[in-house]
Design an enzyme around this catalytic site. Structure first.
Site, short mmCIF file in Angstrom:
data_model
loop_
_atom_site.label_atom_id
_atom_site.label_comp_id
_atom_site.label_asym_id
_atom_site.label_seq_id
_atom_site.Cartn_x
_atom_site.Cartn_y
_atom_site.Cartn_z
N LYS B 80 0.84 -1.20 0.00
CA LYS B 80 0.00 0.00 0.00
C LYS B 80 0.87 1.25 0.00
CE LYS B 80 -3.25 2.55 2.87
NZ LYS B 80 -4.03 2.62 4.10
N ILE B 348 -5.23 -0.45 13.49
CA ILE B 348 -4.10 -1.25 13.96
C ILE B 348 -3.04 -0.36 14.58
CG2 ILE B 348 -2.12 -2.54 13.03
CD1 ILE B 348 -4.12 -4.25 11.51
#
Lengths: 502, 510
Positions: B80, B348
């Protein structure tokens, strides 16, 4: 009046206006900003400045080389500050502009030191600092050697009058204009100053006015106020002193707590500059002069005592008037605080230099940033007083005062676990805080449990390797005196002769 | 020194939060310091859709000693470079929030100031052409950043997309191999210590009583220990972040294999698209006050790249955080400590922050209040800063469809965000703080992307002659354009580097 700032007027005397003017001219001169300084008087004689290592970065931006500052104003480099007398038991410690040891497996060295100490280690924290070891052995750190254990910072001590003259010289060369004379009138509508009128009748107009003096400008702006920090910084007098040169010159400042206040010794090339900082309610200049002689018999001569009133402008930037330096933030002269605070204010002013002379959101952002930095410097200074264990007034009195909330939290957490809760805009880094808190005797009750990831035998080996490495690296450094001899003074012909007590 | 017996830590709840906390604790601490036990119930399902992360996650993996390739293979992971925002700010808009900078400073002034100066002088450049990460994203290309800081392809960072439930499983293996004791069971009771008020033990359905010195609440939204037992209040942020529900559904991999997450604004919220190796994760985050559940599910299903591989699963939540996510001897991590929608992939990260701060401020048998105080200060700051950044996406909009957007545009926003917006609008001054998310390049990309255009720029930009600035803009843009085509595609890079074995892929599909 809406539009870009074309002319900035800086009002004051000594270092503050000239450092500010030079910085503004260097930052925005090429884009067309004209800078005018109103010099309201000669610099206060007999003073010196202490600068933290960050000052070197500013000098670089301003085009001042280390060699020039050394030759033109007899600057002496400094690797830190030695604190004596604060515990009241004859002990002292060094606060280096450096870290200690090396973090091992993500864990800061301080925790390893705390753990090792609980296992019987005798060596002081400062023994593991390259900067502290160099300072104590009269060596000086030069160049950026990436192979070194750490990157010790180099601050400086400089004669204030000569420094102001050097800055003035550079500012004028850079195109800064100057008018001399006291301000007798301020031509202001609401929160916009149009001009200041001098005793000579000269009217100096501009778009932005910088109060780098005694607060005459910012103090008369609507909504101005002052917040006192006297509870935490109890000293209200600063007595400038001049004594014989120390030989060899130490590569650090010496701060010694005495009855009624403290004595600061700042090595210069031609003399030792001194400060006696005291509480006028418990002692006086004469007594402090004697105490200075007892600290170090250098045949001190004293100037006139200066009043000190620690605190901060509640809004250092109002309308088109911006306060910098002591007018914005009045601090103790300890920890090189005043010049550091001035540098921070200049840096924020440059970052937030207004795009519109009529105002904008910059003022609010500047005020928040300057006040946050100032509060963190204040906390650092107040920490010394809070942790001092000396008997007698005013030392006992200041210990009885509840510290500012942030400082109280810092002390609590450090005592509990050796962690420094660094905040945004922190003036000093965690390593500086740890050096001073431990130096003053605040040893954490517990270390980071992660430190135990390294076995005891291995830890001992790492410590021994560190000490050997520091000895070798310090051995390779030049003695401070050799460096001072290599940078012998060469007074600039154009600069006025520095004022002296003799 | 404190007592020499290890601290007994009980983690209640598995999932990503439970296993991230567990793995960090057993990796960072030694057996004579802690005994870590994790209690989870197989009956309680975790939300196993694709999850996107930010580059900080690599610090976590490095800390616990996870091999990147192994992790990506085990979790169907992909790379990403940022997030693409479609229709945010206004219908038809398209911008990226890249993990990287826009351009290099020119003449001592920040790049975006010079870019804005050129724009105001009539020389309009697309600022996205100056981001290496965006150029690579647009071309669906990926490779690791060049370690040489002088190189143009060093100016970005990267994170991952992965299946979060597989990541939790992966961590479980790591943690158990390092001495973590896992207990299967449902918690039926919590017992407080009569004297201190601390949590003393939990009782499982089996009747087993699990005692501990310290408890970590990873029980999700319900916050069994932190909320239901210790009553740490929840600060509700719904008035700033009104979305309160989501549908999540995986679909067959189709269309572009993007090295970025996509977020598409819709009438009553936004839709995510997270490409994994074997399928694509999707979801629609919406405000139940502005659309019905059925309609929302229909909108999601009508906007998938490929065939839906499952029924959409509903998720309910409320934006906000605990006012004290460490209370007494309980620390909350994950959803029990607070919820911020996954718009900037921070879930996260917030777990990571909790456990790393716990390690930094690790307690003894008796919890020192100074540790709790500083932990909560740090966690609050992180939540508050992410919150402001998220609100920016909703608030700075000129969309004319849907009442949600009008409501967000007109709502009062936190002072901390209002001041940032004013400074940026006035002179392009972007937030630049030391701690926490997000860094200045992120603020610049989202502020500009949402259509907040600065009226002025840093006066220092005028020090360089305009012609020099324009020439430098051309040079920087060309350097990116030249280099990007030499990169492998995202698919090629994964095939070469960390492809899941074909059989595992087939099983994962099944």
């Amino acid at each position: 009046m809406s539009g870009p700032v074309k002319t900035a007027v800086v009002v004051g005397r000594g270092t503050t206006p000239w450092l500010t003017a030079l910085a503004l001219r260097r930052a925005f001169g090429a884009g067309g900003l004209s800078v005018r300084v109103v010099e309201t008087g000669p610099p206060t004689p007999g003073l010196s400045h202490a600068g933290v290592p960050a000052l070197g970065n500013l000098h670089q931006l301003l085009g001042l080389s280390e060699a020039e500052v050394a030759r033109r104003c007899g600057a002496v480099p400094s690797l830190g500050q030695r604190f004596a007398g604060f515990a009241g038991d004859g002990t002292a410690f060094l606060h280096p502009y450096d870290t200690h040891g090396q973090s091992i497996d993500y864990v800061d060295f301080t925790h390893h030191w705390v753990l090792a100490r609980s296992r019987g280690l005798q060596a002081a924290l400062e023994d593991f600092s390259l900067g502290a070891a160099a300072a104590k052995q009269g060596r000086i750190v030069e160049g950026d050697d990436p192979g070194r254990l750490s990157v010790p910072g180099v601050g400086l001590h400089v004669d204030a009058t000569a420094y102001a003259a050097l800055l003035r010289h550079h500012a004028l060369a850079a195109g800064v204009a100057v008018e001399q004379g006291a301000v007798t009138q301020i031509d202001r509508t609401d929160d916009l100053i149009a001009a200041v009128v001098l005793e000579t009748g000269t009217r100096v107009a501009g778009d932005l006015f910088i109060d780098a003096g005694d607060g005459a400008l910012i103090g008369q702006m609507p909504g101005a106020g002052f917040e006192s920090w006297r509870d935490w910084l109890p000293f209200d007098r600063v007595l400038p002193l001049a004594g014989r040169r120390l030989s060899p010159a130490p590569a650090f400042a010496h701060i010694e707590a005495v009855d009624g206040g403290w004595i600061g010794l700042y090595p210069l090339l031609d003399r030792t500059a001194g400060l006696a900082v005291y509480d006028s309610r418990t002692t006086d200049a004469q007594a402090m002069l004697h105490r200075a002689e007892a600290v170090s018999a250098l045949g001190w001569r004293a100037g006139e005592p200066l009043a000190l009133s620690p605190g901060v402008q509640t809004r250092p930037w109002i309308g088109n008037c911006v306060a910098v330096g002591e007018t914005a933030v009045a601090l103790d002269p300890s920890d090189a605080g005043p010049l550091y605070s001035l540098q921070a204010a200049i840096s924020h002013l440059v970052t937030l230099f207004p795009v519109d002379a009529a105002g904008g959101p910059e003022a609010g952002a500047y005020n928040a940033a300057v006040r946050a930095h100032a509060a963190s410097l204040r906390d650092f200074q107040a920490m010394h007083y809070r942790l001092a264990r000396r008997a007698g007034a005013p030392w006992e009195a200041v210990r009885a005062v509840e510290p500012p909330a942030d400082l109280a939290a810092k002390l609590r957490l450090f005592a509990a676990r050796g962690v420094v809760p660094a905040r945004e805009d922190e003036a000093f880094q965690a390593a500086n805080w740890a050096a001073c808190m431990i130096g003053h005797g605040l040893i954490p009750n517990a270390h980071d449990p992660l430190a135990e990831g390294v076995a005891e035998a291995e830890q001992i080996q790492v410590f021994q390797t560190l000490l050997r490495r520091i000895a070798v690296e310090v051995g390779q450094m030049r003695p401070l005196e050799a460096r001072l001899a290599a940078l012998a003074p060469r007074p600039a012909p154009a600069a006025p002769a520095p004022l002296r007590f003799t | 020194m404190e007592a020499n017996t290890p601290l007994d830590i009980v983690i209640v709840g598995g999932g990503t939060a439970g296993w991230m906390v567990a793995t960090a604790l057993v990796s960072g601490l030694r057996p004579h310091q802690v005994r870590v036990r994790l209690v989870e119930s197989d009956e309680i399902a975790t939300v196993g859709v694709g999850e996107a992360t930010i580059p900080a996650m690599r610090d976590y993996n490095r800390f616990v000693g996870i091999d990147e390739v192994e992790m990506l293979r085990a979790t169907n992971g992909t790379f990403k470079l940022g997030i693409e925002f479609l229709d945010w700010g206004f219908k038809g808009s398209n911008y990226h929030h890249p993990f990287g900078v826009h351009g290099q400073s020119i003449g001592g002034a920040g790049f975006h100031h010079q870019w804005n100066r050129a724009r105001l002088a009539g020389h309009a450049f697309d600022i996205e052409d100056f981001s290496y990460a965006i150029a690579a994203s647009r071309a669906d290309r990926f490779e690791f950043p060049n370690p040489n800081p002088e190189a143009i392809d060093s100016t970005y960072s990267y994170a991952y997309h992965f299946d979060a439930s597989l990541y939790a499983k992966f961590l479980r293996k790591v943690a158990e191999s390092r001495g973590l004791k896992r207990t299967e069971g449902k918690v039926v009771d919590v017992t407080l210590d009569g004297a201190s008020g601390d949590v003393a033990s939990i009782t499982l359905a089996s009747g087993e009583v699990v005692k501990g010195d310290f408890f970590v609440d990873c029980t999700g939204f319900r916050g069994l220990l932190i909320g239901q037992t210790l009553n740490s209040p929840f600060e509700d942020w719904t008035h700033w972040l009104p979305c309160d529900r989501a549908w999540a559904v995986p679909c067959a991999r189709a269309g572009r294999f993007t090295p970025f997450t996509r977020s598409t604004a819709r009438e009553a919220g936004w839709q995510w698209r997270i490409p994994l190796q074997h399928r694509t994760g999707n979801g629609y985050v919406y405000s139940s006050a502005h659309i019905s559940d059925d309609e929302a599910a229909a909108v999601l299903l009508a906007n998938l790249d490929g065939e839906a591989l499952d029924d959409p699963r509903p998720i309910k939540f409320k934006a906000g955080r605990r006012t004290a996510s460490w209370t007494r001897n309980v620390m909350a991590a994950g959803l029990s400590s607070g919820f911020l929608e996954p718009l900037e992939s921070t879930s996260i990260y917030l777990i990571q922050i909790a456990v790393m701060n716990l390690l930094k401020l690790f307690p003894g048998k008796r919890v020192e209040p100074a540790l709790v105080e500083d932990f909560n200060r740090r966690v609050d700051m992180e939540y508050d800063r992410v919150r402001d950044f998220l609100i920016l996406h909703y608030h700075a909009n000129t969309r004319t469809d849907g009442t949600l957007w009008k409501q967000c545009r007109e709502m009062p926003i936190p002072d901390s965000l209002r001041e940032k917006l004013e400074l940026f609008r006035h002179r392009g001054h972007a937030p630049n703080y030391r701690d926490g998310l997000f860094a200045m390049p992120s603020w610049i990309s989202v502020l500009l992307g949402q259509g907040v255009t600065p009226q002025g720029y840093d006066p220092m930009a005028d020090n360089a002659p305009l012609a020099q600035t324009l020439a430098e803009l051309e040079r920087q843009r060309a350097a990116i354009t030249r280099r990007v085509p030499a990169m492998p595609s995202h698919a090629e890079f994964i095939d070469r580097h960390c492809a899941i074995p074909a059989r595992a892929a087939a099983e994962a599909m099944a």
